[in-house]
Write an enzyme that holds these catalytic residues in place. Structure first.
Site, PDB file in Angstrom:
ATOM      1  N   GLU A 143      38.747  30.154 -40.392  1.00 48.77           N
ATOM      2  CA  GLU A 143      37.394  30.108 -39.501  1.00 48.77           C
ATOM      3  C   GLU A 143      37.547  29.495 -38.186  1.00 48.77           C
ATOM      4  O   GLU A 143      37.062  30.006 -37.281  1.00 48.77           O
ATOM      5  CB  GLU A 143      36.423  29.127 -40.321  1.00 48.77           C
ATOM      6  CG  GLU A 143      34.886  28.818 -39.865  1.00 48.77           C
ATOM      7  CD  GLU A 143      34.302  30.475 -39.731  1.00 48.77           C
ATOM      8  OE1 GLU A 143      33.762  30.743 -40.690  1.00 48.77           O
ATOM      9  OE2 GLU A 143      34.019  31.160 -38.429  1.00 48.77           O
ATOM     10  N   VAL A 183      38.353  31.589 -34.310  1.00 50.67           N
ATOM     11  CA  VAL A 183      37.481  32.097 -33.442  1.00 50.67           C
ATOM     12  C   VAL A 183      36.451  31.192 -33.303  1.00 50.67           C
ATOM     13  O   VAL A 183      35.678  30.790 -34.161  1.00 50.67           O
ATOM     14  CB  VAL A 183      36.602  33.618 -34.126  1.00 50.67           C
ATOM     15  CG1 VAL A 183      35.825  33.945 -33.088  1.00 50.67           C
ATOM     16  CG2 VAL A 183      38.137  34.523 -34.375  1.00 50.67           C
ATOM     17  N   GLU A 191      45.235  25.518 -19.436  1.00 46.88           N
ATOM     18  CA  GLU A 191      46.865  25.343 -19.309  1.00 46.88           C
ATOM     19  C   GLU A 191      47.209  25.350 -17.941  1.00 46.88           C
ATOM     20  O   GLU A 191      46.761  26.086 -17.295  1.00 46.88           O
ATOM     21  CB  GLU A 191      47.379  26.372 -20.341  1.00 46.88           C
ATOM     22  CG  GLU A 191      46.692  26.618 -21.527  1.00 46.88           C
ATOM     23  CD  GLU A 191      47.119  25.496 -22.783  1.00 46.88           C
ATOM     24  OE1 GLU A 191      48.405  24.947 -22.507  1.00 46.88           O
ATOM     25  OE2 GLU A 191      46.582  25.204 -23.705  1.00 46.88           O
ATOM     26  N   LYS A 206      40.464  37.057 -30.112  1.00 44.42           N
ATOM     27  CA  LYS A 206      39.263  36.667 -30.984  1.00 44.42           C
ATOM     28  C   LYS A 206      38.374  37.666 -31.395  1.00 44.42           C
ATOM     29  O   LYS A 206      37.846  38.082 -32.535  1.00 44.42           O
ATOM     30  CB  LYS A 206      38.494  35.676 -30.359  1.00 44.42           C
ATOM     31  CG  LYS A 206      39.065  34.111 -30.320  1.00 44.42           C
ATOM     32  CD  LYS A 206      38.381  33.269 -29.416  1.00 44.42           C
ATOM     33  CE  LYS A 206      39.332  31.914 -29.312  1.00 44.42           C
ATOM     34  NZ  LYS A 206      38.843  31.054 -28.183  1.00 44.42           N
TER      35      LYS A 206
END
Lengths: 427, 427
Positions: free
Chosen positions: A130, A133, A191, A206
């Site tokens: 779960e 996403v 990042e 996703k």
């Protein structure tokens, strides 16, 4: 005494430490939910000596995956190390050791989901993901269980928190793409190599998971038409705003006549649309079902505790299945074979910015190019650009991807410069 | 050949016919999801001869509940007849006949939920009721499974479509309460006796179910502090709007220090709050979890197909459990004993309208009444009412329910007229 369920963690970064914290702090609720004492026993890390700011609450650090795989008191393995190849190997070995696995690893699921789910089923193990996403939003459960009876027609949403944060700042504070990227990096939202976020790759992975679940069809990363936000300019946002739109990085997955199309792209949404109000690092996913109509799931898309909550909710599911003796019985990942939609069948409205000579006849030429492809205009805005050139902004009525591509080629051959092209959704 | 799962319907009104339609039209997806052929075999109705506009798709009508209870080819009973006593009796008898039950009956669940769930467990039967709250939104699954690991702190939402439709019209079109009620009745959105909707009773029953699941605590209808929208005036809405608010019938359920409070009342929400944008018959439920932060579930709150979708998704869950051999193993409804919050511990901001003599000193007296209870003002608006009287609108800072009641009593004793009092949420 309560039965003890042992958990082994692979990786102890932000999410991993959040999992340890929630299992510790919500101990009472966990017991109430599962009837068991769920305890993190061991955590695999690369470097045992590294200074860590999170308490271990009794868990033992190790650098050796075998310490978890061979420990029969560990029933559930939580993979939060990230990456794909090593993580995949460890998870497959965990199944062979008859352990259940919970992971937050979207890259892994998007790439090897089917193989992993098959391996889980073969070994009587559970595999839940779960958290992969939309962090804290229980959207996968919503799709798989909540809307199980409905025919999902379209899933559309904001599934990347970093780019939504960046676009929110660019829109509301007028900051440039470069400026907001530096700020997001300084805050740890982006990042140092932001490619996965800003080029839409994270969102695409996703969407692969959402599309696979929504349509029971095994789609791959390569099937997603991906465009990131790297080239979005302040001028784009301002002109869009003048015409009543706000820009979001939107993932869509749509099924029409048995064929699916999946895309991720910076997209214009009317300011009054509920997705327009989803700001900063929040995520939201719209689901259109044939019977249910539109539903939306909204919540934090990332962050330590929201993501860890999703992981721990999956652990709860696994522990319930262990107690009920029903592990390893998840239904299959994707039962239909893949049919991709043809570009001539993928329709939407488009927003285009064109630069052209400010001369008699050029606007007519522009119009002709659209008429030739049978595309009509919904909105037009013309502004002077400099002494010699004009900027024309067009919002088309719904047209196919193929047609819009042909128009772009045609404009190009007439020395008009296509500055920007965005899809318009939600009208 | 596929295994056939037989379904028996009790009741064949709007939702029942929607269930038959979805099972018929989504046959292929149902088979894919469950591996079974799910077929409605019999439907219990009061009058077999009555003209019906919905096709039966092969189901057989009967007036006799025994035709379903004694039919061993019927495995799942769907109760969509409404009402409580008769429905409860039929469901208990279905469990005794070892059948599983799916219901959309919120009144029944709010009143007899625990008894029914215990009876289901005793007989190895499943009982599901997703459709009982917020129609097409899979909120119960979200609370029970998706956020299983989190400590739910507060559930707040718009859970009645009729009153939300009415308040939307009153706000946006300036229609009076009486006018919009007549319109809603004409459109079939409101019953001829609208009490359950407009007095907040329907919303209160849904909040009982949400609170019970969210806090694992068995609360009763009597524990809900209920106020309906019957006395909401155009003037209230206009003054609220001037101060930046929109009115919604909001249900809240909150746990603080182990004690819960539940209420349903017309409540003011800042215009920028996501709940403010939930219009017409749509529902939305905000869930605040300690770890996850805020998530929201949005969708159609009622309507034939959304509600039927929730019912059929529950049937899918039951059929999956049947195939896995895991029926009758739902975790308990409410494992904690009930602790209700004291009024002195229930805090919120309030919006008050007071009429008073327009004389020197009355405003001072008003202010003193608040200061005495240690309540400070967030916003004040004074307007002339007529030659002799003034209207004062006050929004307080957060204060306890007990304090605000004392202020109201104090104003009353000073011959100031408290015209309206509403909670303010979401700031």
């Amino acid at each position: 005494m309560k039965e003890v369920v042992g958990v082994g963690l692979i990786g102890y970064g932000t999410v991993g430490s959040g999992v340890v914290r929630i299992l510790h702090e919500h101990k009472e609720k966990m017991e109430r939910e599962t009837g068991c004492d769920v305890v993190v026993k061991k955590i695999v890390v690369r470097d045992k000596e590294k200074e860590r700011s999170y308490p271990l609450h009794g868990a033992q650090l190790t650098t050796c995956i075998e310490d978890i795989l061979e420990d029969t008191s560990i029933h559930v393995v939580v993979e939060v190390m990230g990456g794909t190849e090593e993580a995949k190997e460890y998870i497959l070995r965990a199944f062979e050791a008859k352990k259940h696995v919970v992971t937050a690893n979207k890259d892994l699921l998007a790439m090897h989901g089917e193989e992993l789910l098959n391996a889980a089923a073969r070994n009587g193990s559970d595999l839940y993901y779960e958290a992969s996403v939309a962090g804290g939003i229980p959207i996968l459960r919503g799709l798989v269980d909540g809307l199980a009876s409905d025919r999902i027609q379209k899933v559309m949403g904001i599934v990347n928190g970093t780019t939504n944060y960046m676009l929110t700042k660019m829109t509301e504070e007028g900051v440039s793409y470069e400026g907001v990227l530096r700020e997001a990096q300084a805050l740890g939202f982006a990042e140092s190599d932001p490619t996965a976020d800003v080029d839409g790759l994270d969102a695409a992975r996703k969407m692969v998971i959402l599309a696979t679940l929504g349509f029971s069809m095994k789609v791959a990363f390569e099937d997603v038409d991906v465009k990131g936000i790297r080239h979005v300019t302040q001028k784009d946002l301002q002109l869009a705003s003048q015409l009543g739109y706000v820009m979001k990085l939107i993932g869509t997955a749509e099924e029409k006549d048995g064929a699916v199309s999946i895309s991720v792209a910076p997209t214009l949404i009317p300011k009054s649309h509920p997705l327009a109000g989803v700001r900063n690092e929040y995520n939201a996913v719209y689901v259109y079902g044939e019977a249910v109509g539109q539903t939306m799931f909204y919540g934090p898309g990332a962050g330590q505790l929201p993501t860890a909550t999703a992981v721990v909710s999956d652990i709860v599911t696994v522990v319930k299945h262990m107690r009920l003796g029903t592990t390893g019985k998840a239904m299959s990942f994707a039962s239909r074979s893949k049919v991709l939609q043809d570009d001539s069948n993928i329709h939407s409205k488009y927003f285009l910015r064109v630069h052209m000579k400010d001369e008699t006849g050029t606007f007519l030429a522009l119009t002709k190019s659209f008429v030739q492809e049978n595309i009509s205009f919904d909105k037009i805005l013309q502004l002077p650009l400099d002494d010699e050139n004009a900027e024309v902004v067009v919002v088309t009525h719904s047209t196919s991807k193929k047609q819009i591509q042909q128009v772009c080629a045609s404009l190009d051959s007439q020395y008009m410069e296509m500055v920007s092209l965005y899809r318009v959704e939600g009208e």
